[in-house]
Motif scaffolding. Structure first.
Motif, PDB file in Angstrom:
ATOM      1  N   LEU A 149      -7.299  10.222  -2.583  1.00 37.34           N
ATOM      2  CA  LEU A 149      -6.658  10.382  -1.276  1.00 37.34           C
ATOM      3  C   LEU A 149      -6.198   9.037  -0.738  1.00 37.34           C
ATOM      4  O   LEU A 149      -5.099   8.925  -0.173  1.00 37.34           O
ATOM      5  CB  LEU A 149      -7.624  11.051  -0.297  1.00 37.34           C
ATOM      6  N   ALA A 150      -7.013   8.007  -0.887  1.00 32.68           N
ATOM      7  CA  ALA A 150      -6.631   6.672  -0.422  1.00 32.68           C
ATOM      8  C   ALA A 150      -5.346   6.202  -1.105  1.00 32.68           C
ATOM      9  O   ALA A 150      -4.418   5.708  -0.454  1.00 32.68           O
ATOM     10  CB  ALA A 150      -7.769   5.685  -0.680  1.00 32.68           C
ATOM     11  N   ALA A 151      -5.288   6.358  -2.419  1.00 28.99           N
ATOM     12  CA  ALA A 151      -4.082   5.960  -3.163  1.00 28.99           C
ATOM     13  C   ALA A 151      -2.883   6.790  -2.725  1.00 28.99           C
ATOM     14  O   ALA A 151      -1.769   6.261  -2.575  1.00 28.99           O
ATOM     15  CB  ALA A 151      -4.323   6.102  -4.659  1.00 28.99           C
ATOM     16  N   GLY A 152      -3.106   8.091  -2.507  1.00 29.48           N
ATOM     17  CA  GLY A 152      -2.011   8.953  -2.078  1.00 29.48           C
ATOM     18  C   GLY A 152      -1.473   8.559  -0.714  1.00 29.48           C
ATOM     19  O   GLY A 152      -0.250   8.580  -0.473  1.00 29.48           O
TER      20      GLY A 152
ATOM     21  N   MET B  53       2.340   7.465  -0.115  1.00 25.14           N
ATOM     22  CA  MET B  53       3.153   8.206   0.844  1.00 25.14           C
ATOM     23  C   MET B  53       3.783   7.278   1.878  1.00 25.14           C
ATOM     24  O   MET B  53       4.864   7.549   2.395  1.00 25.14           O
ATOM     25  CB  MET B  53       2.312   9.281   1.545  1.00 25.14           C
ATOM     26  N   SER B  54       3.105   6.182   2.194  1.00 22.14           N
ATOM     27  CA  SER B  54       3.651   5.233   3.167  1.00 22.14           C
ATOM     28  C   SER B  54       4.838   4.463   2.604  1.00 22.14           C
ATOM     29  O   SER B  54       5.617   3.869   3.358  1.00 22.14           O
ATOM     30  CB  SER B  54       2.565   4.241   3.599  1.00 22.14           C
ATOM     31  N   GLY B  55       4.964   4.434   1.277  1.00 19.77           N
ATOM     32  CA  GLY B  55       6.042   3.686   0.643  1.00 19.77           C
ATOM     33  C   GLY B  55       5.724   2.230   0.382  1.00 19.77           C
ATOM     34  O   GLY B  55       6.535   1.499  -0.200  1.00 19.77           O
ATOM     35  N   TRP B  56       4.524   1.774   0.774  1.00 14.77           N
ATOM     36  CA  TRP B  56       4.142   0.368   0.590  1.00 14.77           C
ATOM     37  C   TRP B  56       3.764   0.106  -0.866  1.00 14.77           C
ATOM     38  O   TRP B  56       2.983   0.845  -1.460  1.00 14.77           O
ATOM     39  CB  TRP B  56       2.964   0.029   1.483  1.00 14.77           C
TER      40      TRP B  56
ATOM     41  N   GLY C 280       3.369  -3.462  -1.794  1.00  6.36           N
ATOM     42  CA  GLY C 280       3.048  -4.881  -1.832  1.00  6.36           C
ATOM     43  C   GLY C 280       4.073  -5.781  -1.187  1.00  6.36           C
ATOM     44  O   GLY C 280       3.995  -7.007  -1.326  1.00  6.36           O
ATOM     45  N   GLU C 281       5.037  -5.203  -0.439  1.00  8.78           N
ATOM     46  CA  GLU C 281       6.107  -6.019   0.136  1.00  8.78           C
ATOM     47  C   GLU C 281       5.651  -6.826   1.344  1.00  8.78           C
ATOM     48  O   GLU C 281       6.333  -7.794   1.728  1.00  8.78           O
ATOM     49  CB  GLU C 281       7.284  -5.124   0.545  1.00  8.78           C
ATOM     50  N   THR C 282       4.554  -6.444   1.972  1.00  4.88           N
ATOM     51  CA  THR C 282       4.042  -7.146   3.153  1.00  4.88           C
ATOM     52  C   THR C 282       2.525  -7.268   3.033  1.00  4.88           C
ATOM     53  O   THR C 282       1.923  -6.766   2.078  1.00  4.88           O
ATOM     54  CB  THR C 282       4.374  -6.374   4.445  1.00  4.88           C
ATOM     55  N   ASP C 283       1.924  -7.913   4.022  1.00 12.50           N
ATOM     56  CA  ASP C 283       0.464  -7.887   4.109  1.00 12.50           C
ATOM     57  C   ASP C 283       0.004  -6.452   4.389  1.00 12.50           C
ATOM     58  O   ASP C 283       0.754  -5.624   4.922  1.00 12.50           O
ATOM     59  CB  ASP C 283      -0.027  -8.808   5.223  1.00 12.50           C
TER      60      ASP C 283
ATOM     61  N   ALA D  77      -5.025  -0.340  -2.519  1.00 14.00           N
ATOM     62  CA  ALA D  77      -3.798  -1.052  -2.161  1.00 14.00           C
ATOM     63  C   ALA D  77      -3.534  -2.196  -3.132  1.00 14.00           C
ATOM     64  O   ALA D  77      -2.391  -2.428  -3.554  1.00 14.00           O
ATOM     65  CB  ALA D  77      -3.895  -1.575  -0.730  1.00 14.00           C
ATOM     66  N   ALA D  78      -4.573  -2.928  -3.499  1.00  9.09           N
ATOM     67  CA  ALA D  78      -4.407  -4.043  -4.432  1.00  9.09           C
ATOM     68  C   ALA D  78      -3.962  -3.544  -5.803  1.00  9.09           C
ATOM     69  O   ALA D  78      -3.112  -4.160  -6.455  1.00  9.09           O
ATOM     70  CB  ALA D  78      -5.710  -4.824  -4.540  1.00  9.09           C
TER      71      ALA D  78
END
Length: 532
Positions: A168-171, A175-178, A180-183, A198-199
């Motif tokens: 679920l965390a990865a999903g 879904m957010s589209g992130w 690694g483009e920002t912090d 996220a990493a």
């Protein structure tokens, strides 16, 4: 449930064919390499099932007879163990365990009739795990290529109350589209699951790298060389130039998150600090917030609504120009945030139907924000928000009665979509279930008596028990002082576990057992079902 489109996109990106979305599943076709990659690389799959039989099941005899037609010597021998998982949605079959019992009987009887011996059932660590799904009269029998649920990555050393499921965390992140483009910031990070996932996404690392084993490694046609090639291929990994920050107001959670981050070898990418969200300040760099605040079900807070009001105020005044995503459950909590979401996405957290909401933060008035050429909602978000019946109306804020605790961890082994009449417990089906349970326990004791754990086959495991499900493919000291793969922290002197990397100097995984079998033909396209 709710991650099916995300999983379908992941499958397309790794090259799967004929990707089709179903309810809580996605089907695809591919060869053996694709099946290995799906297990190893997908972030949002729970298990990969390979169908081997489709048939009409109008009665228990149909299940028994059709399963018995399969030549089970192709998959098992009398020295191997097996287990059967079942999911049933049928008026004819009122209990999923009874279906599993008939499958088990058919396999055992076939072996007995041939040579008088039979393979044993092992619930905890079988050599072959089967999965049967019946919807009305449509039955599908599959080989479970994953074994233990894929959400159990292997990096989690410690946990806090009500940890977020890794899948679920990865999903949520995907879904957010992130990517690694920002912090990245999680101001209520708990045990650090969102931070680590996220990493992995930012670096495009395969989540299967921490796993001890997959079920397909015990299959007769397992191609060790092919899987080693997949496991050791880091050509698609990428550099991550930004940073990931986690905060929590509980020191125990902070220490737990740090331990898990260190176990994953990601301390160069992730910083975890003790800080209350109420003390959050505007970050210097552009960032995204993705967080899972408490919502009063498994985790309580002294004043739940005041907490959400504080979250809204902090996002409005201290996160201007950035995007925040929140997963929560109670509508009254969302109301306290006091911000207009760009999108609401229905997802399940265990048995709770939650909402994953996006908030586009800006300073000043909305009119001025739009006049500057900014967009609050994309066209896709507008279209999604316009869809009717996306959520259940008048939801009661409590757990669904027909889900058990196992589902909270997204590792459903047996699930029946019925509530039974009290008289059912006196029926023959109930007695059959009890008999199956007794036989399984007895067979488990017999198969384990006097034997060492057969799954502890590789030297790099250091003799750790195969049932230690939070373990790694290697010894605990698999981190080296040097970064053999050029990934920063993977080998820091104090932050790593010790003396070796996932790969040896020649690029191979440590401890892989040599396999002299010739590589089997892996070009044939097979179909698979992926549970999410």
């Amino acid at each position: 449930m709710g991650l099916e489109p995300v999983l379908a996109q992941e499958l397309i990106e790794i090259g799967a064919d004929n990707v089709q979305i179903g309810r809580r599943m996605v089907s695809f076709t591919g060869n053996k390499e694709m099946m290995y990659r799906a297990n190893f690389q997908l972030h949002t799959a729970i298990r990969i099932l390979k169908p081997i039989l489709h048939f009409k099941a109008l009665s228990a005899d149909d299940v028994y007879n059709e399963v018995k037609k399969i030549d089970w010597s192709l998959y098992l021998d009398v020295k191997k163990t097996f287990a059967v998982d079942s999911v049933v949605f049928s008026e004819e079959f009122r209990h999923s365990k009874f279906v599993a019992y008939k499958v088990k009987d058919a396999i055992v009887d076939q072996f007995r009739e041939k040579d008088g011996t039979r393979p044993n059932v092992s619930i905890t660590n079988p050599d072959m795990r089967l999965h049967i799904h019946i919807a009305d009269d449509h039955a599908t029998l599959c080989l479970d290529s994953s074994g233990e649920s894929l959400h159990r990555r292997g990096y989690r050393q410690q946990s806090v109350e009500a940890p977020l499921n890794e899948v679920l965390a990865a999903g949520m992140i995907l879904m957010s589209g992130w990517k690694g483009e920002t912090d990245f910031i999680d101001p209520m990070c708990g045990s650090g699951t969102l931070l680590i996932e996220a990493a992995l996404i930012a670096r495009n690392m395969s989540p299967g790298i921490f796993r001890k084993e997959f079920a397909f490694e015990k299959w007769p046609d397992f191609d060790a060389d092919l899987f080693d090639e997949i496991y050791n291929d880091d050509s698609n990994e990428r550099e991550f130039v930004h940073h990931i920050y986690g905060y929590d107001n509980d020191m125990k959670a902070v220490n737990t998150a740090r331990i898990n981050v260190r176990a994953a070898g990601l301390t160069n990418d992730i910083t975890v600090e003790l800080q209350d969200f109420n003390d959050f300040k505007q970050p210097e760099e552009n960032a995204i917030i993705i967080t899972n605040p408490p919502y009063g079900e498994r985790i309580s807070t002294p004043n739940l609504l005041a907490t959400y009001k504080m979250i809204g105020e902090k996002l409005k005044h201290e996160f201007s120009g950035n995007t925040a995503w929140l997963l929560s459950y109670r509508e009254e909590c969302f109301e306290q945030i006091g911000l207009r979401p760009s999108i609401k996405i229905p997802v399940f957290n265990g048995s709770l139907e939650c909402e994953f909401r996006k908030y586009q933060m800006f300073s000043g008035k909305l009119k001025d924000f739009r006049e500057e050429g900014n967009i609050l909602k994309t066209d896709d978000e507008k279209k999604a928000m316009a869809e009717k019946h996306r959520f259940k109306k008048n939801r009661e804020f409590k757990k669904r009665l027909d889900e058990d605790a196992v589902n909270e961890h997204a590792d459903i082994r047996s699930f029946t979509f019925h509530k039974h009449h009290p008289a059912f417990e006196e029926s023959l089906l109930y007695q059959a279930e009890k008999r199956l349970q007794r036989e399984q326990r007895e067979e488990e004791r017999n198969s384990q008596r006097g034997k060492r754990d057969s799954s502890d086959r590789r030297g790099f495991r250091g003799g750790r028990d195969a049932d230690d499900r939070e373990g790694f493919r290697g010894k605990k000291d698999f981190r080296d002082k040097r970064d053999a793969r050029g990934k920063g922290d993977f080998r820091n002197k104090k932050g790593g576990w010790g003396k070796s990397d996932f790969r040896s100097k020649d690029g191979k995984r440590f401890g892989r057992k040599e396999n002299n079998n010739t590589r089997r033909n892996s070009n044939k396209n097979d179909s698979y079902d992926v549970e999410d």
